[in-house]
Design a protein around this motif. Structure first.
Motif, PDB file in Angstrom:
ATOM      1  N   GLN A  86      -1.140   8.351  -5.466  1.00  0.00           N
ATOM      2  CA  GLN A  86      -0.221   8.416  -4.089  1.00  0.00           C
ATOM      3  C   GLN A  86      -1.998   8.702  -3.811  1.00  0.00           C
ATOM      4  O   GLN A  86      -1.623   8.008  -2.559  1.00  0.00           O
ATOM      5  N   ARG A  87      -3.360   7.950  -4.309  1.00  0.00           N
ATOM      6  CA  ARG A  87      -4.484   8.250  -3.382  1.00  0.00           C
ATOM      7  C   ARG A  87      -4.856   7.099  -3.457  1.00  0.00           C
ATOM      8  O   ARG A  87      -5.030   6.212  -5.019  1.00  0.00           O
ATOM      9  N   PHE A  88      -5.139   5.953  -3.148  1.00  0.00           N
ATOM     10  CA  PHE A  88      -6.239   4.553  -3.271  1.00  0.00           C
ATOM     11  C   PHE A  88      -7.041   4.819  -4.256  1.00  0.00           C
ATOM     12  O   PHE A  88      -8.326   5.133  -3.445  1.00  0.00           O
ATOM     13  N   SER A  89      -7.056   4.299  -5.023  1.00  0.00           N
ATOM     14  CA  SER A  89      -8.343   4.247  -6.319  1.00  0.00           C
ATOM     15  C   SER A  89      -8.826   3.252  -6.444  1.00  0.00           C
ATOM     16  O   SER A  89      -9.451   3.338  -7.869  1.00  0.00           O
ATOM     17  N   LEU A  90      -8.897   2.028  -5.494  1.00  0.00           N
ATOM     18  CA  LEU A  90      -8.889   1.205  -5.952  1.00  0.00           C
ATOM     19  C   LEU A  90     -10.914   1.017  -5.108  1.00  0.00           C
ATOM     20  O   LEU A  90     -11.039   1.218  -4.495  1.00  0.00           O
ATOM     21  N   ALA A 137     -10.764  -2.048   4.555  1.00  0.00           N
ATOM     22  CA  ALA A 137     -10.496  -1.982   6.281  1.00  0.00           C
ATOM     23  C   ALA A 137      -9.025  -2.973   5.779  1.00  0.00           C
ATOM     24  O   ALA A 137      -8.356  -2.782   7.096  1.00  0.00           O
ATOM     25  N   LEU A 138      -8.615  -2.815   5.227  1.00  0.00           N
ATOM     26  CA  LEU A 138      -6.390  -2.249   5.291  1.00  0.00           C
ATOM     27  C   LEU A 138      -6.034  -1.152   5.842  1.00  0.00           C
ATOM     28  O   LEU A 138      -6.824  -0.121   5.844  1.00  0.00           O
ATOM     29  N   SER A 139      -4.981  -1.861   6.448  1.00  0.00           N
ATOM     30  CA  SER A 139      -4.297  -0.335   6.843  1.00  0.00           C
ATOM     31  C   SER A 139      -3.594   0.154   5.507  1.00  0.00           C
ATOM     32  O   SER A 139      -4.297  -0.399   4.692  1.00  0.00           O
ATOM     33  N   GLY A 140      -3.037   1.030   6.201  1.00  0.00           N
ATOM     34  CA  GLY A 140      -2.462   2.600   4.567  1.00  0.00           C
ATOM     35  C   GLY A 140      -1.625   1.434   4.083  1.00  0.00           C
ATOM     36  O   GLY A 140      -1.151   1.784   3.133  1.00  0.00           O
ATOM     37  N   GLY A 141      -0.616   0.785   4.777  1.00  0.00           N
ATOM     38  CA  GLY A 141       0.451  -0.183   4.452  1.00  0.00           C
ATOM     39  C   GLY A 141      -0.095  -1.248   3.154  1.00  0.00           C
ATOM     40  O   GLY A 141       0.107  -1.347   1.935  1.00  0.00           O
ATOM     41  N   PHE A 142      -1.241  -1.610   3.690  1.00  0.00           N
ATOM     42  CA  PHE A 142      -1.543  -2.734   2.947  1.00  0.00           C
ATOM     43  C   PHE A 142      -2.787  -2.026   1.965  1.00  0.00           C
ATOM     44  O   PHE A 142      -2.404  -3.169   0.575  1.00  0.00           O
ATOM     45  N   LYS A 143      -2.924  -1.230   1.704  1.00  0.00           N
ATOM     46  CA  LYS A 143      -3.765  -0.408   0.755  1.00  0.00           C
ATOM     47  C   LYS A 143      -2.232  -0.160  -0.158  1.00  0.00           C
ATOM     48  O   LYS A 143      -2.871  -0.937  -1.488  1.00  0.00           O
ATOM     49  N   GLN A 144      -1.220   0.166  -0.504  1.00  0.00           N
ATOM     50  CA  GLN A 144      -0.316   0.889  -1.174  1.00  0.00           C
ATOM     51  C   GLN A 144      -0.373  -0.182  -1.386  1.00  0.00           C
ATOM     52  O   GLN A 144       0.651  -0.900  -3.029  1.00  0.00           O
ATOM     53  N   LEU A 161       4.891   5.674 -10.806  1.00  0.00           N
ATOM     54  CA  LEU A 161       4.091   5.462 -10.041  1.00  0.00           C
ATOM     55  C   LEU A 161       4.335   7.010  -8.706  1.00  0.00           C
ATOM     56  O   LEU A 161       5.952   7.951  -9.453  1.00  0.00           O
ATOM     57  N   ASP A 162       3.328   7.776  -9.002  1.00  0.00           N
ATOM     58  CA  ASP A 162       3.168   8.962  -8.189  1.00  0.00           C
ATOM     59  C   ASP A 162       2.712   8.967  -6.969  1.00  0.00           C
ATOM     60  O   ASP A 162       2.042   9.267  -6.565  1.00  0.00           O
ATOM     61  N   GLU A 163       4.021   9.966  -6.082  1.00  0.00           N
ATOM     62  CA  GLU A 163       4.293   9.404  -4.601  1.00  0.00           C
ATOM     63  C   GLU A 163       4.286   8.813  -3.791  1.00  0.00           C
ATOM     64  O   GLU A 163       2.634   8.840  -3.541  1.00  0.00           O
ATOM     65  N   PRO A 164       3.731   7.057  -3.768  1.00  0.00           N
ATOM     66  CA  PRO A 164       3.688   6.244  -3.376  1.00  0.00           C
ATOM     67  C   PRO A 164       3.399   6.077  -2.499  1.00  0.00           C
ATOM     68  O   PRO A 164       2.406   4.774  -2.023  1.00  0.00           O
TER      69      PRO A 164
END
Length: 321
Positions: A86-90, A137-144, A161-164
């Motif tokens: 769920q959390r962005f980890s990159l 610098a990406l939006s939330g949607g593009f981060k996903q 995918l855990d609550e992606p």
């Protein structure tokens, strides 16, 4: 690709001290399915995912993923799976391209395979215009999108995918799910947990978990039909007040508001919906409300979820192991 089910568990249990997080779970997931996990917080969804990925050992029971015993053969399993949390980890300081190249190398890609994986991921995620942009610098949607591209750059057979899409706007969520179905159409099996009912209904099948147990397994349609004859809609004035009043009505399990309509889930021992609708209309009229319409309605997945939280046990649908 391995023949047979992608995921199979028998009598799976996982204990944390005195807490039994998973209890005697039997599950079978076939290749190419988009299979959803649905349940309240603490129901065991994340624990199950971690076990299937080999990140957590079961306390008892048998687990096979892509033909490999878990945890005994987990090292052979990992190159064939992908995971997205769920959390962005990159790495937010790296560019989109740099993150994908790093992910590809972690999965053992190099040379032509790495270049092919990079191009495929950029194309699938529509990320070409952003290859040089830092991930932060990406939006939330593009981060996903980037996270999913990184999780699939090596062409996994199983994607977990855990609550992606938590916190992602509706349009990005729709595009994200189109990508998941494209992956499934290519043979990838997708396991996804979600709290969004409009996402859960997209899955081929669902596992509903309650306190670590399988409360029900089946297609969204079959699960909703398990509550056939249990739902009534009432078009009523002062809807919010009417809902508070209906909570005290006999044989009402729950009530929610849908616009100017009170959506009522009836208790299991309620009379047929046509009879219940008339009785509830009289109940409200006697208390000063004006009821414009009272009719039986189709159950939704949210109704199924509410019934689950109330402790009801729905029939296990097709596909239970």
């Amino acid at each position: 690709m391995t023949a047979g089910p992608v995921v199979e568990t028998r009598g799976l249990c996982r204990r944390f001290g005195e807490v039994l997080a998973l209890r005697d779970l039997d599950l079978r997931v076939e290749r190419g399915e988009v299979f959803g996990f649905l349940g309240p917080n603490g129901s065991g969804k994340s624990t199950l995912m971690r076990i299937l990925l080999g990140l957590l050992e079961p306390s008892s029971g048998a687990v096979r993923v892509l033909g490999h015993a878990v945890p005994g053969e987990v090292e052979r399993l990992r190159p064939r799976t992908g995971y997205m949390s769920q959390r962005f980890s990159l790495f937010e300081d790296l560019t989109v391209r740099e993150n994908l190249l790093f992910a590809g190398r972690v999965f053992g890609l190099s040379g032509p395979r790495l270049r092919e994986g990079l191009e495929r991921s950029l194309e699938a995620g529509r990320l070409h215009p952003f290859t040089g942009r830092r991930a932060g610098a990406l939006s939330g949607g593009f981060k996903q999108r980037l996270a999913l591209a990184a999780a699939t750059i090596h062409g996994p057979e199983l994607l977990v995918l855990d609550e992606p899409t938590a916190g992602v706007d509706p349009e990005s969520r729709r595009e994200f799910w189109e990508w998941l179905f494209a992956l499934a159409g290519g043979g990838t099996t997708v396991l996804v947990s979600t709290h969004y009912m409009d996402e859960a209904v997209r899955c081929h099948r669902l596992l509903l978990l309650r306190e670590g147990r399988a409360a029900a397994v089946g297609t969204p349609r079959a699960l909703s039909e398990a509550l056939a004859g249990r739902v009534v809609d009432l078009a009523v004035d002062r809807t919010e007040e009417a809902i508070h009043t209906l909570h005290a009505a006999p044989r009402v399990a729950s009530v929610t508001q849908l616009g100017a309509t009170a959506h009522v889930l009836l208790a299991p021992d309620a009379p047929p919906p046509e009879v219940a609708a008339r009785a509830l209309a009289r109940y409200l009229t006697a208390r000063g409300f004006r009821v414009e319409e009272a009719r039986p309605a189709a159950a939704t997945l949210e109704d199924v979820f509410v019934a689950l939280l109330r402790g009801e046990t729905l029939p296990l649908g097709e596909g239970a192991a």
